[in-house]
Design a protein around this motif. Structure first.
Motif, PDB file in Angstrom:
ATOM      1  N   ALA A  10       0.832  -1.201   0.000  1.00 16.12           N
ATOM      2  CA  ALA A  10       0.000   0.000   0.000  1.00 16.12           C
ATOM      3  C   ALA A  10       0.865   1.249   0.000  1.00 16.12           C
ATOM      4  N   LEU A  11       0.542   2.169  -0.880  1.00 15.75           N
ATOM      5  CA  LEU A  11       1.176   3.491  -0.884  1.00 15.75           C
ATOM      6  C   LEU A  11       0.167   4.498  -0.368  1.00 15.75           C
ATOM      7  N   VAL A  12       0.507   5.169   0.720  1.00 14.73           N
ATOM      8  CA  VAL A  12      -0.332   6.243   1.267  1.00 14.73           C
ATOM      9  C   VAL A  12       0.453   7.533   1.130  1.00 14.73           C
ATOM     10  N   THR A  13       0.029   8.415   0.255  1.00 14.55           N
ATOM     11  CA  THR A  13       0.765   9.665   0.085  1.00 14.55           C
ATOM     12  C   THR A  13       0.557  10.560   1.304  1.00 14.55           C
ATOM     13  N   ALA A  14       1.563  11.379   1.596  1.00 17.33           N
ATOM     14  CA  ALA A  14       1.532  12.280   2.753  1.00 17.33           C
ATOM     15  C   ALA A  14       1.154  11.522   4.017  1.00 17.33           C
ATOM     16  N   SER A  15       1.877  10.443   4.270  1.00 16.44           N
ATOM     17  CA  SER A  15       1.552   9.583   5.420  1.00 16.44           C
ATOM     18  C   SER A  15       2.504   9.787   6.593  1.00 16.44           C
ATOM     19  N   SER A  16       3.230  10.895   6.582  1.00 22.91           N
ATOM     20  CA  SER A  16       4.143  11.160   7.701  1.00 22.91           C
ATOM     21  C   SER A  16       3.445  11.873   8.861  1.00 22.91           C
ATOM     22  N   GLY A  17       2.165  12.186   8.705  1.00 21.93           N
ATOM     23  CA  GLY A  17       1.432  12.843   9.783  1.00 21.93           C
ATOM     24  C   GLY A  17      -0.055  12.881   9.493  1.00 21.93           C
ATOM     25  N   VAL A 180     -13.345   9.016  -0.071  1.00 24.61           N
ATOM     26  CA  VAL A 180     -13.791   9.160   1.315  1.00 24.61           C
ATOM     27  C   VAL A 180     -13.862  10.641   1.638  1.00 24.61           C
ATOM     28  N   LEU A 181     -14.933  11.054   2.307  1.00 24.58           N
ATOM     29  CA  LEU A 181     -15.160  12.464   2.625  1.00 24.58           C
ATOM     30  C   LEU A 181     -15.096  12.680   4.134  1.00 24.58           C
ATOM     31  N   PRO A 182     -13.903  12.937   4.678  1.00 22.67           N
ATOM     32  CA  PRO A 182     -13.818  13.225   6.109  1.00 22.67           C
ATOM     33  C   PRO A 182     -14.386  14.621   6.416  1.00 22.67           C
ATOM     34  N   GLY A 183     -14.806  14.782   7.668  1.00 22.39           N
ATOM     35  CA  GLY A 183     -15.143  16.098   8.180  1.00 22.39           C
ATOM     36  C   GLY A 183     -13.957  16.641   8.963  1.00 22.39           C
ATOM     37  N   PRO A 184     -14.168  17.680   9.778  1.00 18.24           N
ATOM     38  CA  PRO A 184     -13.064  18.252  10.560  1.00 18.24           C
ATOM     39  C   PRO A 184     -12.422  17.193  11.445  1.00 18.24           C
ATOM     40  N   THR A 185     -11.131  16.982  11.227  1.00 22.12           N
ATOM     41  CA  THR A 185     -10.413  15.897  11.893  1.00 22.12           C
ATOM     42  C   THR A 185      -9.291  16.468  12.751  1.00 22.12           C
ATOM     43  N   ASN A 189      -2.555  20.468  12.193  1.00 26.17           N
ATOM     44  CA  ASN A 189      -2.853  21.682  11.432  1.00 26.17           C
ATOM     45  C   ASN A 189      -4.208  22.261  11.799  1.00 26.17           C
ATOM     46  N   LEU A 190      -5.219  21.402  11.934  1.00 26.50           N
ATOM     47  CA  LEU A 190      -6.550  21.909  12.274  1.00 26.50           C
ATOM     48  C   LEU A 190      -6.578  22.445  13.699  1.00 26.50           C
ATOM     49  N   GLN A 191      -5.914  21.765  14.614  1.00 22.87           N
ATOM     50  CA  GLN A 191      -5.893  22.246  15.994  1.00 22.87           C
ATOM     51  C   GLN A 191      -5.216  23.615  16.089  1.00 22.87           C
ATOM     52  N   LYS A 192      -4.157  23.796  15.321  1.00 19.45           N
ATOM     53  CA  LYS A 192      -3.483  25.103  15.311  1.00 19.45           C
ATOM     54  C   LYS A 192      -4.408  26.163  14.730  1.00 19.45           C
ATOM     55  N   PHE A 193      -5.109  25.809  13.652  1.00 15.35           N
ATOM     56  CA  PHE A 193      -6.046  26.754  13.034  1.00 15.35           C
ATOM     57  C   PHE A 193      -7.143  27.162  14.026  1.00 15.35           C
ATOM     58  N   ILE A 194      -7.705  26.191  14.727  1.00 17.13           N
ATOM     59  CA  ILE A 194      -8.777  26.478  15.676  1.00 17.13           C
ATOM     60  C   ILE A 194      -8.262  27.371  16.805  1.00 17.13           C
TER      61      ILE A 194
END
Length: 260
Positions: A10-17, A180-185, A189-194
């Motif tokens: 499996a290749l997951v792009t941007a999987s370092s975080g 797949v359509l995630p919501g706010p996760t 990055n999101l925690q910093k934004f909030i």
């Protein structure tokens, strides 16, 4: 439930975080050989340390898949996969009248062309072998437009169209293509934004305020945990989800009110 992912690559792009890291964790826990991707060696090494678990088969890949050169690097190092998760994506809070052509082009190159280039290569191999999985990580913004970032909304909607179109190519095979359509996760990055939006509040209170003001339609009324998205993606990548093809799978906590 055994998802029968042992010995799958499996290749997951941007999987370092963030979400990508938890998708990688879920796949690795099911026995898949997972390519851990990031733009720097230090980020990739750190991710592999965080993902360490008995029996985990983790392979480092340093490549910026938001660029044509980066995709070429990825394909040269990993010529074939059983599972492709196009997780790479960025967002920028920038009103329509402030978004210049460069802003639109940047999001298009990263959010769209990364997945297109990788799918163009890997999906062909899957079709030749008659089996495989491609998953695009879109967003609830694909169907619930975000006026504070129209360019992001546009790219996420486009991913749904691409995913469905590619699924049409898989007829009479054991290959599937889904979004797949995630919501706010709850990512860094999101925690910093909030916290930037509500600097006077403690983190827990800031999150509650964010959900109340920005996702009042959410049924679960909280941020989604990255591992919750990881578990859903792992299932979609498995044989258990063989009948799910060309689907846009909502994983947004019920914030989208439309039936279809």
């Amino acid at each position: 439930m055994d998802l029968n992912l042992k010995n799958k690559t499996a290749l997951v792009t941007a999987s370092s975080g963030g979400i990508g890291l938890e998708i990688a964790r879920a796949l690795a826990a099911e026995g898949a050989r997972v390519i851990i991707n990031g733009r720097t060696q230090s980020n990739v090494n750190s991710a592999i340390e965080r993902l360490a678990m008995p029996g985990a088969n983790l392979v480092p890949l340093v490549a910026d898949n938001g660029t044509e050169v980066g995709v070429e690097t990825t394909i040269s190092q990993v010529p074939e996969v059983d599972i492709l998760v196009n997780n790479l994506g960025i967002y920028e809070v920038e009103g329509f009248f402030d978004e210049d052509d460069a802003s639109w082009q940047r999001l298009f190159d990263i959010n769209i062309m990364s997945g297109v280039r990788l799918a163009r290569h890997y999906l062909k191999g899957m079709l030749d072998r008659g089996q495989g999985r491609v998953v695009f990580i879109s967003s609830e913004s694909a169907v619930m437009a975000a006026p504070e970032m129209p360019h992001y909304t546009a790219t996420k909607t486009m991913q749904l169209g691409i995913s469905r179109a590619l699924a049409e190519l898989t007829k009479d095979t054991e290959v599937t293509v889904n979004a797949v359509l995630p919501g706010p996760t709850r990512t860094d990055n999101l925690q910093k934004f909030i916290q930037d939006v509500f600097p006077e509040l403690e983190p827990d209170e800031a999150e509650k305020q964010f959900m109340a003001e920005n996702r009042s339609s959410s049924i679960i009324g909280r941020l989604i945990e990255p591992q919750e998205i990881g578990n859903i993606v792992a299932f979609i990548c498995s044989e258990r989800a063989a009948i799910m093809n060309g689907a846009s799978i909502r994983a947004e906590g019920g914030s989208i009110r439309s039936v279809f």
